[in-house]
Enzyme design. Structure first.
Site, PDB file in Angstrom:
ATOM      1  N   TYR A 105      34.282  50.559  37.915  1.00  0.00           N
ATOM      2  CA  TYR A 105      33.409  49.396  38.105  1.00  0.00           C
ATOM      3  C   TYR A 105      31.958  49.773  37.805  1.00  0.00           C
ATOM      4  CZ  TYR A 105      37.285  46.852  40.157  1.00  0.00           C
ATOM      5  OH  TYR A 105      38.492  46.217  40.347  1.00  0.00           O
ATOM      6  N   ASN A 128      37.917  36.465  36.141  1.00  0.00           N
ATOM      7  CA  ASN A 128      38.496  36.418  34.806  1.00  0.00           C
ATOM      8  C   ASN A 128      39.784  35.598  34.821  1.00  0.00           C
ATOM      9  OD1 ASN A 128      39.418  37.021  32.190  1.00  0.00           O
ATOM     10  ND2 ASN A 128      40.349  38.933  32.884  1.00  0.00           N
ATOM     11  N   CYS A 136      40.798  43.067  32.408  1.00  0.00           N
ATOM     12  CA  CYS A 136      40.204  43.555  33.647  1.00  0.00           C
ATOM     13  C   CYS A 136      41.094  44.588  34.337  1.00  0.00           C
ATOM     14  CB  CYS A 136      39.873  42.396  34.577  1.00  0.00           C
ATOM     15  SG  CYS A 136      41.264  41.337  34.962  1.00  0.00           S
ATOM     16  N   HIS A 137      42.350  44.687  33.917  1.00  0.00           N
ATOM     17  CA  HIS A 137      43.218  45.729  34.480  1.00  0.00           C
ATOM     18  C   HIS A 137      42.734  47.127  34.094  1.00  0.00           C
ATOM     19  CE1 HIS A 137      45.026  45.091  30.460  1.00  0.00           C
ATOM     20  NE2 HIS A 137      45.349  46.376  30.538  1.00  0.00           N
ATOM     21  N   GLU A 163      49.763  51.448  28.519  1.00  0.00           N
ATOM     22  CA  GLU A 163      48.647  51.818  27.653  1.00  0.00           C
ATOM     23  C   GLU A 163      48.392  53.322  27.650  1.00  0.00           C
ATOM     24  OE1 GLU A 163      45.418  49.321  28.946  1.00  0.00           O
ATOM     25  OE2 GLU A 163      46.349  47.532  28.098  1.00  0.00           O
TER      26      GLU A 163
END
Length: 169
Positions: A105, A128, A136-137, A163
């Protein structure tokens, strides 16, 4: 103005997507109920939902992402509005965070040009409406833990593992 909706099967459950007439994603989330996303859409962008089996390029991009092309969702246009310039800018910055390279963050606030605005950066994630497409993950707590996610930590964990960021945690 009608909003097209669809459900796309994912390993974490259905992904509901709402798109405007131009194909831009207005909301997306890991829910079997597309209508539950409508309150997340800015009032000026809302309309009656029309279910479609396929949203063309949006559906292709999500399926490609799920198949391993982690940048396939990057080209999908997104349309969401707020009352603030920072929020819109922060969402654009999130779209530039690469798969497998999550930020904290604090780092996200810095990338958005306001390093002291950590709470504002967290608020951008929380507000979002276009999950997955505005990733945002990919934002974690300073200690590397997951933090929160509107669609649940199991979904966030799966996305990050997909990912290449997490391995089985």
């Amino acid at each position: 103005m009608t909003i097209d909706s669809t459900l796309i099967d994912t390993p974490t459950g259905p992904l509901a997507v709402l798109a405007g007439p131009d194909g831009a994603v207005r909301a997306a989330g890991f829910t079997p109920e597309p209508e539950s996303l409508l309150p997340l859409v800015h009032p000026g962008l809302r309309g009656p939902l029309r279910h479609r089996a396929d949203l063309g390029a949006v559906t292709v991009a999500v399926r490609s992402y799920l198949a391993g092309d982690l940048t396939a969702i990057d080209a999908v246009p997104v349309e969401q509005h707020t009352g603030g310039v920072f929020m819109a800018h922060a969402w654009q910055v999130l779209r530039d965070v690469k798969p497998g390279e999550p930020v904290t963050y604090t780092g996200f606030a810095g990338l958005a040009g306001r390093p002291a605005a950590i709470r504002a950066a967290a608020a951008a994630c929380a507000r979002n409406a276009a999950a997955l497409f505005v990733p945002c993950h990919r934002v974690l707590r300073t200690d590397g833990s997951l933090g929160g996610y509107r669609w649940g930590l199991e979904v966030k964990r799966w996305l990050l593992a997909h990912e290449g960021r997490l391995t089985g945690s």
